[in-house]
Design a protein around this motif. Structure first.
Motif, PDB file in Angstrom:
ATOM      1  N   ILE A  74      47.072 -13.956   7.298  1.00  0.00           N
ATOM      2  CA  ILE A  74      46.756 -15.231   6.647  1.00  0.00           C
ATOM      3  C   ILE A  74      45.371 -15.157   6.004  1.00  0.00           C
ATOM      4  N   GLY A  75      44.410 -14.494   6.646  1.00  0.00           N
ATOM      5  CA  GLY A  75      43.083 -14.351   6.062  1.00  0.00           C
ATOM      6  C   GLY A  75      43.124 -13.588   4.752  1.00  0.00           C
ATOM      7  N   ALA A  76      43.885 -12.474   4.722  1.00  0.00           N
ATOM      8  CA  ALA A  76      43.984 -11.682   3.493  1.00  0.00           C
ATOM      9  C   ALA A  76      44.672 -12.470   2.388  1.00  0.00           C
ATOM     10  N   LEU A  77      45.694 -13.246   2.740  1.00  0.00           N
ATOM     11  CA  LEU A  77      46.373 -14.066   1.737  1.00  0.00           C
ATOM     12  C   LEU A  77      45.459 -15.169   1.218  1.00  0.00           C
ATOM     13  N   THR A  78      44.612 -15.704   2.088  1.00  0.00           N
ATOM     14  CA  THR A  78      43.640 -16.712   1.651  1.00  0.00           C
ATOM     15  C   THR A  78      42.665 -16.119   0.648  1.00  0.00           C
ATOM     16  N   ALA A  79      42.154 -14.924   0.937  1.00  0.00           N
ATOM     17  CA  ALA A  79      41.245 -14.253   0.009  1.00  0.00           C
ATOM     18  C   ALA A  79      41.928 -13.967  -1.311  1.00  0.00           C
TER      19      ALA A  79
END
Length: 524
Positions: free
Chosen positions: A76-81
């Motif tokens: 989810i963090g990578a998708l947010t970035a």
């Protein structure tokens, strides 16, 4: 050198005080753009399988990579970035150039800097204070992003926050150079804004042509550097050395240029010319002053329309059978099929961005007044309504032109009936005009607070962009005039009532603004 920085602290406090409303709004918009995404992405792509499929789909679709960039991880963090990093970087860049130009070239243009320089103020103190104000804004935005995402992984949160802040500072340094080169704040903002746009186009072209961000064009763009930080996906900390070097070189160049010119002068002086012939009227002068900006917006909207139209089939493929994504797109664009809903969403987004154009064009009146260029005109046989009417005609007519070109581009890019897409974008006009009329009312009735029109346009953009993804209640979405427009193309029947009501509201607000302008004194 110490004498040249004398008074920096005082000027910094003055800048922060003057921006005590504008700067927090910008910071919150940048931070909320990113921090609103994790919950939305988690609800849409809640399983590892869905996230893996998204990664594969995105990295094999050139048109979607052009908009968002490649995906480097399936957390989810990578998708947010991936989803918000580039856009947050663009907003941070725009915020930074506005802050720097406002406290350098704009101060010189209005004559305030000359009065300040008569006191104990060093030669390079104004530029230093402006850069420190931009550093403060970017630092706070980076801190909010980092704190908000720390639960997803401290390293990734720090990398994304620092990346957004570093991007903002890079464009702040570019704006500092533009402020030395140009003779007006408008030209400085235009030049720096064009560089932000060029960075986005270079990054988009590079990502569209190659997967994984490996294109040379991606590496040429500062937004490509932000992408290559790879927050939450094996962070590349060495990329920050590129940011640091670029900022240092550009700041050094800005300081060198600032030391070689007098206050109020520039290295690219405006070309003088007689106000005769085609410049013999207030309307013609307004057109001459705003035609460059309108040309840039027109080309940008035509290109954006072509790009978004070409993305339609890819967006349909991306949605697939994901019900949550389908729900978000249908909430933004209507329930007339994914392709039509996506086109309606893009038409609405372009309309909300057009609101930024009309605000900038209307507030050109404020710049002419505060720069004391309006008073000599009005001292002759030119009435206030004729003077304001010329700029308002360009603002309202220009917004219609750029939306028409956007619709033309959508039709060309998607290869469908151009009339339907042009109708979809022109249907955004009443809402755009309401925001432009609000800007005119603020200028006419309360010129000191005219800058609040930017907050109105930004609020509408934020509600339209983030609101559906956050599943905000309809009552909150209805605060934006764009929420009342029909979803075109694809709507079964065109609802004329909201279009007519919004148009009438815009006319009433505009009339009130012009009436207030006639009755108040001009700024001394």
């Amino acid at each position: 050198m110490k004498d040249q920085l004398a008074g920096t602290g005082t000027l910094l406090r003055l800048a922060l005080r003057r921006d005590r409303v504008m700067m927090p709004v910008w910071i919150m918009v940048v931070a909320l753009l990113v921090l609103s995404l994790p919950a939305s992405l988690e609800s849409v792509y809640g399983t590892a399988t869905e996230r893996a499929r998204l990664l594969t789909t995105m990295n094999t679709n050139g048109s979607l990579r052009a908009l968002y960039g490649p995906v480097f991880g399936d957390s989810i963090g990578a998708l947010t970035a991936w989803r918000g990093g580039i856009f947050a970087g663009v907003l941070a860049g725009v915020m930074s150039l506005v802050v720097v130009v406002r406290h350098t070239r704009e101060e010189e243009e209005t004559g305030r800097q000359e009065m300040l320089s008569a006191a104990m103020v060093g030669r390079r103190a104004p530029l230093t204070a402006a850069l420190l104000a931009a550093l403060t804004a970017n630092g706070l935005a980076a801190l909010l992003v980092t704190a908000g995402l720390a639960g997803r992984g401290a390293g990734g949160a720090i990398a994304l926050g620092l990346g957004i802040g570093a991007t903002g500072m890079l464009f702040a340094a570019l704006a500092a150079i533009a402020a030395q080169l140009t003779e007006s704040a408008r030209l400085a903002k235009g030049l720096a804004g064009a560089l932000v746009g060029a960075a986005f186009v270079l990054r988009a072209a590079g990502d569209a042509g190659s997967a994984g961000g490996s294109s040379v064009l991606t590496w040429v763009s500062p937004l490509g550097w932000l992408e290559h930080v790879r927050a939450f996906a094996a962070e590349r900390w060495w990329v920050f050395a590129l940011f640091a070097a670029a900022v240092a070189v550009q700041v050094a160049a800005a300081y060198a240029l600032a030391g070689r010119r007098d206050v109020g002068m520039s290295f690219l002086p405006a070309r003088p010319g007689p106000a005769e012939g085609r410049l013999g009227s207030a309307g013609a002068l307004a057109w001459r002053l705003q035609r460059g900006s309108l040309t840039g917006w027109s080309l940008a909207f035509l290109a954006a329309g072509v790009v978004f139209g070409g993305m339609t089939d890819g967006a349909t493929q991306l949605v697939g059978d994901n019900e949550r994504t389908r729900e978000i797109i249908e909430r933004m664009g209507g329930r007339s099929g994914i392709a039509d809903a996506f086109l309606a969403t893009m038409a609405g987004m372009l309309g909300m961005i057009a609101a930024l154009y009309i605000v900038s064009a209307v507030l050109r009146l404020s710049g002419e007044e505060s720069g004391q260029r309006a008073e000599p005109l009005l001292a002759n046989a030119v009435g206030r309504l004729r003077w304001a009417g010329g700029h308002l005609a360009v603002a309202f007519g220009g917004s219609a032109l750029i939306l028409l070109l956007a619709g033309l581009g959508l039709g060309i890019g998607h290869g469908r009936d151009v009339g339907a897409t042009v109708g979809a974008t022109l249907a955004q006009l009443p809402a755009v005009w309401v925001i432009g009329a609000l800007a005119a009312l603020l200028f006419g009735a309360a010129p000191r607070y005219a800058v609040a029109a930017w907050a109105v346009a930004g609020g509408a953009l934020t509600l339209g962009w983030i609101g559906p993804a956050l599943n905000l209640p309809q009552a909150a979405l209805n605060l934006s005039p764009f929420a009342h427009l029909p979803k075109l193309p694809g709507a079964e029947a065109l609802a004329w009532a909201p279009l007519l009501v919004l148009t009438a509201l815009a006319a009433a607000l505009l009339a009130a603004g012009l009436t207030a302008l006639r009755r108040r004194d001009l700024a001394a």
